[in-house]
Design a protein around this motif. Structure first.
Motif, PDB file in Angstrom:
ATOM      1  N   THR A   1      40.957  35.119  47.663  1.00  0.00           N
ATOM      2  CA  THR A   1      41.627  36.413  47.764  1.00  0.00           C
ATOM      3  C   THR A   1      41.304  37.085  49.098  1.00  0.00           C
ATOM      4  OG1 THR A   1      39.756  37.592  46.773  1.00  0.00           O
ATOM      5  CG2 THR A   1      41.444  36.749  45.272  1.00  0.00           C
ATOM      6  N   PRO A   2      42.131  38.073  49.502  1.00  0.00           N
ATOM      7  CA  PRO A   2      41.839  38.807  50.737  1.00  0.00           C
ATOM      8  C   PRO A   2      40.737  39.856  50.541  1.00  0.00           C
ATOM      9  CG  PRO A   2      43.855  39.620  49.757  1.00  0.00           C
ATOM     10  CD  PRO A   2      43.447  38.426  48.945  1.00  0.00           C
ATOM     11  N   LYS A   3      40.391  40.150  49.299  1.00  0.00           N
ATOM     12  CA  LYS A   3      39.341  41.128  48.992  1.00  0.00           C
ATOM     13  C   LYS A   3      38.435  40.571  47.895  1.00  0.00           C
ATOM     14  CE  LYS A   3      42.154  45.213  50.087  1.00  0.00           C
ATOM     15  NZ  LYS A   3      42.689  46.501  49.567  1.00  0.00           N
ATOM     16  N   GLU A   4      37.191  41.054  47.884  1.00  0.00           N
ATOM     17  CA  GLU A   4      36.281  40.667  46.819  1.00  0.00           C
ATOM     18  C   GLU A   4      36.715  41.365  45.532  1.00  0.00           C
ATOM     19  OE1 GLU A   4      31.508  40.623  45.728  1.00  0.00           O
ATOM     20  OE2 GLU A   4      32.221  41.646  47.531  1.00  0.00           O
ATOM     21  N   LEU A   5      36.756  40.614  44.437  1.00  0.00           N
ATOM     22  CA  LEU A   5      37.219  41.151  43.169  1.00  0.00           C
ATOM     23  C   LEU A   5      36.155  41.011  42.094  1.00  0.00           C
ATOM     24  CD1 LEU A   5      40.800  39.570  43.011  1.00  0.00           C
ATOM     25  CD2 LEU A   5      40.190  41.846  43.846  1.00  0.00           C
ATOM     26  N   SER A   6      36.251  41.870  41.095  1.00  0.00           N
ATOM     27  CA  SER A   6      35.455  41.700  39.882  1.00  0.00           C
ATOM     28  C   SER A   6      36.332  40.935  38.892  1.00  0.00           C
ATOM     29  CB  SER A   6      35.048  43.059  39.305  1.00  0.00           C
ATOM     30  OG  SER A   6      34.344  42.885  38.085  1.00  0.00           O
ATOM     31  N   PHE A   7      36.165  39.606  38.863  1.00  0.00           N
ATOM     32  CA  PHE A   7      37.072  38.752  38.106  1.00  0.00           C
ATOM     33  C   PHE A   7      36.517  38.352  36.737  1.00  0.00           C
ATOM     34  CE2 PHE A   7      39.825  34.941  37.557  1.00  0.00           C
ATOM     35  CZ  PHE A   7      41.042  35.548  37.801  1.00  0.00           C
TER      36      PHE A   7
ATOM     37  N   SER B   1      52.057  36.158  45.561  1.00  0.00           N
ATOM     38  CA  SER B   1      52.738  36.245  46.852  1.00  0.00           C
ATOM     39  C   SER B   1      52.607  37.624  47.493  1.00  0.00           C
ATOM     40  CB  SER B   1      54.225  35.903  46.683  1.00  0.00           C
ATOM     41  OG  SER B   1      54.850  36.802  45.779  1.00  0.00           O
ATOM     42  N   LYS B   2      52.194  38.628  46.723  1.00  0.00           N
ATOM     43  CA  LYS B   2      52.076  39.973  47.283  1.00  0.00           C
ATOM     44  C   LYS B   2      50.852  40.124  48.174  1.00  0.00           C
ATOM     45  CE  LYS B   2      54.745  42.408  43.741  1.00  0.00           C
ATOM     46  NZ  LYS B   2      54.761  43.521  42.762  1.00  0.00           N
ATOM     47  N   ASN B   3      49.769  39.408  47.824  1.00  0.00           N
ATOM     48  CA  ASN B   3      48.572  39.492  48.660  1.00  0.00           C
ATOM     49  C   ASN B   3      48.031  38.121  49.076  1.00  0.00           C
ATOM     50  OD1 ASN B   3      47.359  38.504  46.361  1.00  0.00           O
ATOM     51  ND2 ASN B   3      46.172  40.353  45.930  1.00  0.00           N
ATOM     52  N   ASN B   4      48.837  37.067  48.818  1.00  0.00           N
ATOM     53  CA  ASN B   4      48.482  35.694  49.208  1.00  0.00           C
ATOM     54  C   ASN B   4      47.176  35.209  48.563  1.00  0.00           C
ATOM     55  OD1 ASN B   4      50.755  35.270  50.813  1.00  0.00           O
ATOM     56  ND2 ASN B   4      49.775  36.131  52.633  1.00  0.00           N
ATOM     57  N   SER B   5      46.967  35.556  47.320  1.00  0.00           N
ATOM     58  CA  SER B   5      45.813  35.059  46.571  1.00  0.00           C
ATOM     59  C   SER B   5      46.193  33.778  45.826  1.00  0.00           C
ATOM     60  CB  SER B   5      45.322  36.098  45.561  1.00  0.00           C
ATOM     61  OG  SER B   5      44.810  37.234  46.214  1.00  0.00           O
ATOM     62  N   SER B   6      45.251  32.854  45.750  1.00  0.00           N
ATOM     63  CA  SER B   6      45.472  31.589  45.049  1.00  0.00           C
ATOM     64  C   SER B   6      44.400  31.399  43.980  1.00  0.00           C
ATOM     65  CB  SER B   6      45.420  30.417  46.029  1.00  0.00           C
ATOM     66  OG  SER B   6      46.469  30.486  46.965  1.00  0.00           O
ATOM     67  N   TYR B   7      44.811  30.833  42.848  1.00  0.00           N
ATOM     68  CA  TYR B   7      43.891  30.577  41.745  1.00  0.00           C
ATOM     69  C   TYR B   7      44.090  29.141  41.284  1.00  0.00           C
ATOM     70  CZ  TYR B   7      41.387  31.477  37.338  1.00  0.00           C
ATOM     71  OH  TYR B   7      40.495  31.460  36.297  1.00  0.00           O
ATOM     72  N   TYR B   8      43.018  28.355  41.364  1.00  0.00           N
ATOM     73  CA  TYR B   8      43.065  26.942  41.014  1.00  0.00           C
ATOM     74  C   TYR B   8      42.238  26.709  39.751  1.00  0.00           C
ATOM     75  CZ  TYR B   8      43.949  26.931  46.067  1.00  0.00           C
ATOM     76  OH  TYR B   8      44.418  27.196  47.326  1.00  0.00           O
ATOM     77  N   ILE B   9      42.780  25.916  38.854  1.00  0.00           N
ATOM     78  CA  ILE B   9      42.068  25.548  37.633  1.00  0.00           C
ATOM     79  C   ILE B   9      42.081  24.035  37.522  1.00  0.00           C
ATOM     80  CG2 ILE B   9      41.954  25.781  35.121  1.00  0.00           C
ATOM     81  CD1 ILE B   9      43.606  28.362  35.441  1.00  0.00           C
TER      82      ILE B   9
END
Length: 213
Positions: A198-204, A104-112
């Motif tokens: 995500t709002p930014k590209e990440l190294s996930f 909720s801090k950056n509105n990122s969602s992760y679906y599995i």
């Protein structure tokens, strides 16, 4: 990974056709991350229906589907989560268990999404990429968004395969940028479809490496 219903059926059929033997391989072996290993900050989560353990940044919280729907459908969020709503709809259309985590801090969602085990080859990865792009083109027509591919990779060793694709989604109305990270992973006789928005590209990859199947 944004999938329309007809495309969902294609993925499901692909999983059935490619059904293969089980393997037991650590994901860091296939990702081949050569960077210096550091302690990864985050929280561990258990996907109880599938016996999978994962680690995510601490701000990600697991939500029920109903709770996540409430977040997406809040009046102030109706134009913010166009990709997320489509992703949730299509993920739920696939056979298997669905899990959602939200920051909720950056509105990122992760679906599995867990799927029937299916070994994939390089040519199948190309088909998956084509399916993603085909559906993104349809979404772009309706949502004033353009998708740019950042990377698309496929790696395979005995018993495990990973397909990874990252896209930049640029909205013109309202003006906004999001990144869509998609993974299709086979390991230890299990297949999972992962999507991170995500709002930014990440190294996930470092978090993917921590998954235990």
């Amino acid at each position: 990974m944004i999938l329309k219903k007809s495309i969902v059926q294609t993925i499901t059929l692909l999983a059935i056709i490619l059904n293969s033997c089980k393997g037991d391989v650590k994901l860091n072996s296939i990702l081949n991350n050569e960077k210096e290993k550091t302690t990864l900050i985050g929280s561990k989560h258990i996907l109880e229906e599938d016996g999978i353990q994962l680690q995510l940044p601490e701000d990600f919280k697991r939500l029920s589907i109903a709770e996540y729907y409430e977040v997406l459908n809040q009046k102030s969020n109706r134009t913010k989560f166009i990709i997320e709503r489509e992703e949730l709809k299509n993920v739920r259309s696939l056979n298997g268990n669905s899990y959602v985590f939200f920051n909720s801090k950056n509105n990122s969602s992760y679906y599995i999404k867990t799927l029937p085990y299916s070994e994939i080859k390089k040519e199948d990865a190309q088909k998956l990429l084509g399916i993603i792009r085909q559906n993104q083109n349809e979404v772009s027509k309706n949502s004033k968004v353009t998708f740019e591919r950042i990377t698309a990779k496929f790696k395979s060793i005995t018993g495990a395969q990973i397909f990874k694709a990252v896209f930049k989604a640029e909205f013109t109305r309202p003006k906004n940028i999001k990144y869509q990270h998609s993974y299709f992973i086979n390991s230890n006789g299990k297949s999972v479809l992962l999507t991170l928005i995500t709002p930014k590209e990440l190294s996930f990859d470092k978090y993917i490496e921590k998954m235990i199947f």
